[in-house]
Design an enzyme around this catalytic site. Structure first.
Site: not given
Ligand code: FAD
Ligand code: NAI
Length: 474
Positions: A281, A453
């Site tokens: 990301r 346990h």
């Molecule tokens: P965000 O959640 O991205 O929020 C930012 C907000 O700012 C958004 O709502 C956006 O609309 C708003 N915004 C942006 N620019 C502006 C602007 N200029 N003006 C007004 N609003 C704006 N993390 C975990 O810890 N556990 C997990 O299980 C987990 N699972 C994930 C699964 C997926 C599929 C993904 C994609 C991510 C996951 N993450 C997980 C990561 C987690 O979602 C992010 O780390 C977290 O949401 C980051 O929080 P944030 O507040 O920094 O940003």
């Molecule tokens: P990620 O960084 O976890 O994994 C991306 C993977 O893509 C890496 O293994 C990387 O080597 C590979 N990659 C990069 N370029 C590539 C290419 N050109 N071809 C093939 N492989 C390639 O990122 P992901 O899975 O997109 O998740 C983003 C972030 O969201 C995570 O790093 C995490 O911070 C957050 N997240 C957290 C979760 C949790 O806490 N359970 C769940 C899902 C997301």
């Protein structure tokens, strides 16, 4: 009359909404600006950011549904439970997920009301500074605030020449909303999203192939955990994970997607019905007016901050995915609290050494602190204790004995340096290790604590005993 606040938070994700609530709790006049990124079909702003709308929460809802389906098909039988014609109704599964998301996002609006945080709908952008007040444009209106917290989060990284339409080629947004189980699913990137969402669709019946550029699997995890996960995911669950892959070309037709790639000296083509691109990301920093006010970034495009999340600009702070560090919701929330407390004159802090990582695959993977390979490369002398869940009565009763708990402690002081869990409920078990690391506990401290346990937590206890080579049940 001009709106004026003590604290204006830009972004209503976990970093931003928690910062806003904490600032308001501390008596500061607080507003949170949220754009329409995740607005509902009626255009109503949705708080909670990536995490609640298209991240943590919906993915865990689907992981749960798909795990129950998988268990009904494969695990019930060992308990003597039989069921015929088990089917998945994807529309119902998705509705359940959407309801959970709706409940939580509107819950944050309720929390804002309760804590007297003003929600300002619209895009937030720096305009400048007048005397000691920052001017922020919110949907055409200039709002003034003494402090600004940038919490604009992140969005999926896309690869050039691979057009994501979130119908056939998806990032996390489309991958969480497929209307049917694809027969063949391709995933680019064997990271957290690739493995979690790949698991969801695999359990529901898709043939899943994951293409990963790196030669090592789960390089950030402890080597023993990565090895065990590889074995379970590929051999037991049948995920086809290919490492050291170079993607050459992706073509998209009404028959599906073709991914041409090299692996070693061989060229291959993956034909699939849907493709998920999950290759990391990138921080949201565009359109913030950052250049106009001179906000500084690091070389990876994150807002540059010090250990208290202060930027280079006076009274401008930044938290969450938009700053360096792990992109995790709980890390952003901790930073939000720290910043609000610092603004209020308190001594907020985040212990970045005690941030847990969790992957909600099955088995779950969770860790905190250092991996064994990190300790070796840093030349730290350590002792290690590892206990398999196969030696744990509760795990046997639950019919799920995959994995282990591994504890690493300093050889000289016995202080716990890292704990790694792969297994059922690793996400919950890791909390004990986080407390231990936060408070500088020794493995002997965990060894002397009474654990109920039969529970899975006894494996943590036994791992601590095993550090001193005195495990009682293994
Ligand atoms: P965000 O959640 O991205 O929020 C930012 C907000 O700012 C958004 O709502 C956006 O609309 C708003 N915004 C942006 N620019 C502006 C602007 N200029 N003006 C007004 N609003 C704006 N993390 C975990 O810890 N556990 C997990 O299980 C987990 N699972 C994930 C699964 C997926 C599929 C993904 C994609 C991510 C996951 N993450 C997980 C990561 C987690 O979602 C992010 O780390 C977290 O949401 C980051 O929080 P944030 O507040 O920094 O940003
Ligand atoms: P990620 O960084 O976890 O994994 C991306 C993977 O893509 C890496 O293994 C990387 O080597 C590979 N990659 C990069 N370029 C590539 C290419 N050109 N071809 C093939 N492989 C390639 O990122 P992901 O899975 O997109 O998740 C983003 C972030 O969201 C995570 O790093 C995490 O911070 C957050 N997240 C957290 C979760 C949790 O806490 N359970 C769940 C899902 C997301």
């Amino acid at each position: 009359m001009t709106k004026q606040f003590d604290v204006l938070v830009i972004g209503g994700g976990p970093g931003g909404y928690v910062a806003a609530i904490r600032a308001a709790q501390l008596g500061l006049a607080t507003a949170c600006v949220e754009s329409e990124t995740y607005a509902d079909p009626k255009g109503e702003i949705r708080l909670g950011g990536t995490c609640l709308n298209v991240g943590c929460i919906p993915s865990k809802a689907l992981l749960q549904s798909s795990e129950i389906f998988h268990q009904a098909n494969h695990s019930y039988v060992m308990h003597g439970i039989s069921a015929e014609r088990i089917q998945i109704d994807v529309a119902t599964m998705m509705r359940r997920k959407d309801n959970i998301v709706g409940q939580l996002t509107s819950g944050i609006k309720g929390l804002f009301k309760k804590n007297k945080v003003t929600l300002l709908p619209g895009h937030g952008k720096f305009i400048g500074r007048e005397e000691d007040l920052w001017q922020i444009d919110v949907a055409g209106e200039i709002v003034h605030s003494k402090h600004v917290i940038v919490a604009t989060g992140s969005r999926p990284r896309h690869l050039s020449d691979i057009p994501v339409d979130n119908k056939t080629i998806c990032d996390n947004v489309g991958a969480l909303a497929l209307s049917a189980v694809p027969k063949r699913l391709g995933v680019i990137g064997a990271g957290v999203i690739g493995l979690e969402l790949g698991s969801v669709w695999k359990r529901l019946g898709a043939d899943v192939t994951i293409l990963e550029v790196l030669p090592d699997f789960l390089a950030a995890a402890d080597g023993a955990v990565a090895k065990e996960a590889w074995k379970v995911f590929t051999q037991k669950q049948g995920l086809d994970i290919q490492l050291g892959v170079k993607i050459n070309k992706v073509t998209h037709s009404n028959k599906g997607v073709s991914v041409e790639y090299d692996i070693g000296d061989e060229s291959r083509t993956l034909e699939c019905d849907k493709l998920i691109v999950s290759v990391g990301r990138i921080p949201n920093t565009e359109g913030l007016g950052a250049d106009d006010v001179g906000l500084q970034f690091d070389d990876r495009g994150h807002v540059a901050v010090d250990q208290h999340c202060r930027t280079n600009l006076e009274n401008v702070w930044a938290v969450g995915d938009v700053v360096p560090g792990p992109m995790l919701a709980h890390k952003g929330m901790e930073e939000g609290v720290m910043v609000a407390e610092c603004i209020a004159g308190q001594k907020g802090h985040v212990n970045y050494d005690a941030i847990p990582w969790v992957m909600y695959t099955h088995p779950e993977i969770a860790w905190v602190g250092k991996t064994e390979q990190q300790l070796k490369s840093e030349g730290v002398e350590y002792r290690s204790g590892q206990i398999p869940f196969a030696a744990n009565g509760r795990a046997l009763g639950q019919g799920d004995t995959t994995g282990f708990v591994k504890m690493l402690a300093c050889a000289k002081t016995d202080r716990i340096l890292g704990v790694h869990v792969i297994g059922n409920n690793a996400s919950e078990l890791i909390a004990e290790a986080v407390v231990a690391i936060e408070f500088g506990a020794a493995s002997e401290d965990i060894a002397r604590i009474c654990h109920a346990h039969p529970t899975l937590s006894e494996a943590m206890h036994e791992a601590a005993l095993a550090v001193d080579k005195r495990a009682l049940h293994f």
